[in-house]
Scaffold this active site. Sequence first.
Site, short mmCIF file in Angstrom:
data_model
loop_
_atom_site.label_atom_id
_atom_site.label_comp_id
_atom_site.label_asym_id
_atom_site.label_seq_id
_atom_site.Cartn_x
_atom_site.Cartn_y
_atom_site.Cartn_z
N HIS A 14 -18.79 80.99 108.72
CA HIS A 14 -19.13 82.19 109.36
C HIS A 14 -18.61 82.51 110.53
O HIS A 14 -18.11 83.44 110.93
CB HIS A 14 -20.61 82.49 109.27
N SER A 65 -1.51 84.87 117.45
CA SER A 65 -2.04 85.25 118.64
C SER A 65 -0.88 85.40 119.74
O SER A 65 -0.86 85.90 120.64
CB SER A 65 -3.27 84.64 119.07
N TYR A 93 -13.98 85.47 126.64
CA TYR A 93 -13.53 86.95 127.33
C TYR A 93 -12.56 87.48 126.59
O TYR A 93 -12.41 88.83 126.92
CB TYR A 93 -13.36 86.39 128.89
N HIS A 139 -20.46 74.95 131.51
CA HIS A 139 -21.58 75.33 131.06
C HIS A 139 -22.06 75.45 129.37
O HIS A 139 -23.30 75.48 129.07
CB HIS A 139 -21.96 76.79 131.55
#
Lengths: 279, 525
Positions: free
Chosen positions: B77, B170, B257, B302
């Site tokens: 997914h 890409s 991002y 993070h």
Amino acid sequence: MMKTLRQIAGAAVTTLPMLAAANYDVNIPTPHSPISDQIYGLHMEILWVCLAIFVVVFGVMFYSVFAHRKSKGAVAAHFHENTTIEIIWTLIPFLILGFMAWPATKTVLAMKDASNPDMTIKVTAYQWKWQYDYLNDGVKFYSTLSTPREQIGSTEEHGKPTNEHYLLETDNNVVVPVGKKIRLLITANDVIHGWYVPQLGVNQYGIPGFIKDSWFQANEPGVFRGQCSQICGKEHGYMPIVVEAKSAEDYAAWVKEQKTKQAAAEGQNKVSLADPASR
Amino acid sequence: MEATHDHAHDDHGHHPTGLARYFFTTNHKDIGSMYLWFSLIMFFVGGFMALVIRAELFQPGIQIVNPDVFNQLTTIHALVMIFGAVMPAFVGFANWQIPLMVGASDMAFARMNNWSFWLMPPAATLLVGSFLVPGGAAGSGWTLYPPLSIQGGISVDMTILAVHIMGASSIMGSINIVTTILNMRAPGMTLMRMPMFVWTWLITAYLLIAVMPVLAGAVTMLLTDRHFGTHFFNAAGGGDPTMFMHIFWFFGHPEVYIMILPAFGIISHIIPTFARKPLFGYASMVYATSSIALLSFIVWGHHMFTVGMPAAGNLFFMYATMLIAVPTGVKVFNWIATMWKGSMTFETPMLFAVAFVSLFTIGGFSGLVLAITPVDITLHNTYYVVAHFHYVLFSGAIFSIMGGAYYWLPKWTGHMYDEKLGKIHFWLTAISFNITFFPQHFLGLAGMPRRIPDYAPQFTEFNQISSVGAFLLGFSQLLFLYVIIKCIRGGVKAEAKSWEGAEGLEWTVPSPAPYHTFETPPAFH
């Protein structure tokens, strides 16, 4: 100040309607360790900050949505720059973040300081169970999910969970003494797992081939439940953690009981070299 | 000046029709359309998997899929939505809009553009087809952490190959975009006079070129650990599973991002149009976007606060992550300042844009909460994280894609879409989205881990609400499909400038945009 805010928040949470089994808790469960206490407080602080920003930002936006409509006759202005205001709304968030970073830094440093523990437990994660090795007391055991498989079910026979601690119960709990600093040495035998007990403020990966430490201290006696927090294969959802904090005497009694059990098990496993039939 | 050129008069000598046209096309409009259709199909494929997941999570116990299949569903997914739906949709927008917006006749490398697209369907087939091989699809989560991903069957190798193919697509697409933007702008269009969507894609393309090779490196190391005797991620051989996490997230954070910067660009076009007012603080928007892109390279830790990094590491990543909130906040304030004292109407694109600003901001708040390392300790790998990234990726990226589609459909098709149906689609989507994902914050706060097929009874109520919302959300998207097809087939004729407040070179050419536009560069004042 933080304690008052926490009491208000706690009261708000507990006045939500509580049906017999329905649970609509919206906040972090009651903390029971020094670190999880700080985590709870930090979360409330950042939540208030977010709420303040939310009110201001959404207030301005929704006002604009209503007042500056073409259908209300609003005529578009032409401004598209204002250096002063841009500087202000860059600086203020920056200062707010600085204000948040300071208490958070203190908690990070406290979380990472596992020095001078009262005892150490080595935690080894397996697919799909935990093993605990009390290095000071010489107690060692596996801890496996004790919910019966029929309750969990499968696609052929749908599961029918019937008990309160479904999926959060184990055959051997991690018993610890109350009020003592417990250092955890966490590792894994096969893949990465996560030892996660929210009320004790611990969430750390067990990484195969490496041992990394963490620590907690149970503020009061009680049972604290957690789960594996890193996907580790098909039974990832079925390897919980149950920590039981007991008084010093009860803990000592438990250690004695565990050692007796272990000695008996070892005795049964011993094979006599003299008797070929027992091999 | 001959700014546009009808297909029937072109001098290429042959006019392929049917399948051949699309297989061999080098036209940015054709390729843009193919990317957009591909991404819509993948959105439904990934959405179907999400509905199976939410159906299983409707109640405790196992009913619909066994735990190993559940893990495969969550893994694929995510991969389908990220690499099959969101990224190709933005590339589709880039293809259609960048040449039109800068006044270029096509992309710089029109033939490579075709190859970039046609790599995608085989990659998608590998990914979705991997459910059918022995062992089923990869079940390690889309993040493919070893050693678990080393344990998996041939589906992991298929996934690695698919990732390589999509990465190549890409990278080639990004080279195309950078070259087009830097070299083919109309005379007079300096960088600081470019449309915001072009700016955001210029920056996104650089991010892609920087990090897709890093992902390629990471998955290649997985491949060699699996089959060629290396031990990059195996402690017994001197390696370290944590190293994979560092390499993966060095890609993974800029990746998110990559998935939001083009969204920012689209919103920066829609809001000024429907507020009938120029974008507030154009220069700041450019600098904020650039700061976000630069900062995105130094926050990857993070995702690893629970790995056992030393305090200094955790602190550095906490500070850097909190810092990213500043330029992001600047953008939100600038959009609202654009609305302020405008003369707004709320056609469907504007509804999606206002919802984007609101809901993406909420996603930003939960991101800020997660940035605080100690708080992340209690929330890492819980449903709070799932709520956070769906707010920024669904009501962020996907809402901008839907809003952008409604916004530019008149330009692409020559017809205005059915506004009443568009509005119904918006409201159904926005409301059911919140029903689905808001309760997941509470589940995470309460301690429910993610990637589990079954849960303790105290998590039941919010899971049920979430599942009901998910089904409403999923079926509402059929209306989106209907509106698009209906618009292609007919509707009120669209003007060149289809929206009263629209600005930009794309609105100077007829609707639908002719097959060849700006064969000579336009005058840009």
